[in-house]
Design a protein around this motif. Sequence first.
Motif, PDB file in Angstrom:
ATOM      1  N   GLN A   1       0.834  -1.202   0.000  1.00 24.06           N
ATOM      2  CA  GLN A   1       0.000   0.000   0.000  1.00 24.06           C
ATOM      3  C   GLN A   1       0.870   1.255   0.000  1.00 24.06           C
ATOM      4  OE1 GLN A   1      -2.694   0.249   3.331  1.00 24.06           O
ATOM      5  NE2 GLN A   1      -3.526   2.203   2.681  1.00 24.06           N
ATOM      6  N   LEU A   2       1.925   1.253   0.808  1.00 21.31           N
ATOM      7  CA  LEU A   2       2.832   2.406   0.842  1.00 21.31           C
ATOM      8  C   LEU A   2       3.545   2.607  -0.498  1.00 21.31           C
ATOM      9  CD1 LEU A   2       4.431   2.204   4.383  1.00 21.31           C
ATOM     10  CD2 LEU A   2       2.768   3.870   3.548  1.00 21.31           C
ATOM     11  N   GLU A   3       3.999   1.510  -1.106  1.00 18.66           N
ATOM     12  CA  GLU A   3       4.659   1.614  -2.406  1.00 18.66           C
ATOM     13  C   GLU A   3       3.732   2.250  -3.433  1.00 18.66           C
ATOM     14  OE1 GLU A   3       6.113  -2.247  -3.539  1.00 18.66           O
ATOM     15  OE2 GLU A   3       7.675  -2.236  -2.006  1.00 18.66           O
ATOM     16  N   LEU A   4       2.475   1.827  -3.437  1.00 17.97           N
ATOM     17  CA  LEU A   4       1.506   2.389  -4.383  1.00 17.97           C
ATOM     18  C   LEU A   4       1.254   3.871  -4.105  1.00 17.97           C
ATOM     19  CD1 LEU A   4      -1.017  -0.586  -4.579  1.00 17.97           C
ATOM     20  CD2 LEU A   4       0.675   0.108  -6.305  1.00 17.97           C
ATOM     21  N   MET A   5       1.189   4.248  -2.841  1.00 19.25           N
ATOM     22  CA  MET A   5       0.991   5.656  -2.480  1.00 19.25           C
ATOM     23  C   MET A   5       2.163   6.508  -2.945  1.00 19.25           C
ATOM     24  SD  MET A   5      -0.605   5.185   1.338  1.00 19.25           S
ATOM     25  CE  MET A   5      -0.584   6.920   1.712  1.00 19.25           C
ATOM     26  N   VAL A   6       3.383   6.003  -2.751  1.00 16.01           N
ATOM     27  CA  VAL A   6       4.577   6.744  -3.168  1.00 16.01           C
ATOM     28  C   VAL A   6       4.581   6.903  -4.683  1.00 16.01           C
ATOM     29  CG1 VAL A   6       7.095   6.694  -3.272  1.00 16.01           C
ATOM     30  CG2 VAL A   6       5.919   6.093  -1.142  1.00 16.01           C
ATOM     31  N   GLU A   7       4.193   5.869  -5.393  1.00 13.43           N
ATOM     32  CA  GLU A   7       4.201   5.933  -6.855  1.00 13.43           C
ATOM     33  C   GLU A   7       3.178   6.902  -7.421  1.00 13.43           C
ATOM     34  OE1 GLU A   7       4.179   2.156  -8.804  1.00 13.43           O
ATOM     35  OE2 GLU A   7       6.232   1.749  -8.171  1.00 13.43           O
TER      36      GLU A   7
ATOM     37  N   GLU B   1      10.594   0.629  -4.025  1.00 11.30           N
ATOM     38  CA  GLU B   1      10.786  -0.607  -3.276  1.00 11.30           C
ATOM     39  C   GLU B   1      10.907  -0.266  -1.797  1.00 11.30           C
ATOM     40  OE1 GLU B   1      13.899  -3.196  -4.539  1.00 11.30           O
ATOM     41  OE2 GLU B   1      13.452  -2.874  -6.660  1.00 11.30           O
ATOM     42  N   ILE B   2      10.230  -1.062  -0.969  1.00 14.78           N
ATOM     43  CA  ILE B   2      10.351  -0.920   0.477  1.00 14.78           C
ATOM     44  C   ILE B   2      10.785  -2.271   1.016  1.00 14.78           C
ATOM     45  CG2 ILE B   2       9.189  -0.384   2.640  1.00 14.78           C
ATOM     46  CD1 ILE B   2       7.254   1.372   1.068  1.00 14.78           C
TER      47      ILE B   2
END
Length: 118
Positions: free
Chosen positions: A66-72, A83-84
């Motif tokens: 979810q965080l990766e998608l938010m950052v993107e 990448e996290i």
Amino acid sequence: MSEQQWIDIFINDDRDIQLDVAGMPGYTDDRATIAQDIKHMIMETGILVELIAERSREKWLANMNQLELMVEEDVRIVPGTVEIDQTETGVIYLTAETVMGPIQWPFSIDQINGVNND
């Protein structure tokens, strides 16, 4: 020399405005500004706080995704490059390619909790 594209007031790890010797706010620019914006966006979601005592691997992976998608969603991030990862020592690394070049942000549970180790 190219002109700075993004400029922001620098917020230090204690979440305070970084002042110079004259008491004036310090500034950050370009990639550092993007990284700072992403860091604050992640911290404000509260998702990392939820994961402090989480034992479920599935919950961790879902929240990291979810965080990766938010950052993107940030237009300055190159899609598909976020990448996290978490190390064995508990440090979490966010890496991404921006329109200005790569960024990397390591953060720990203490930073998530707002603990100052000084």
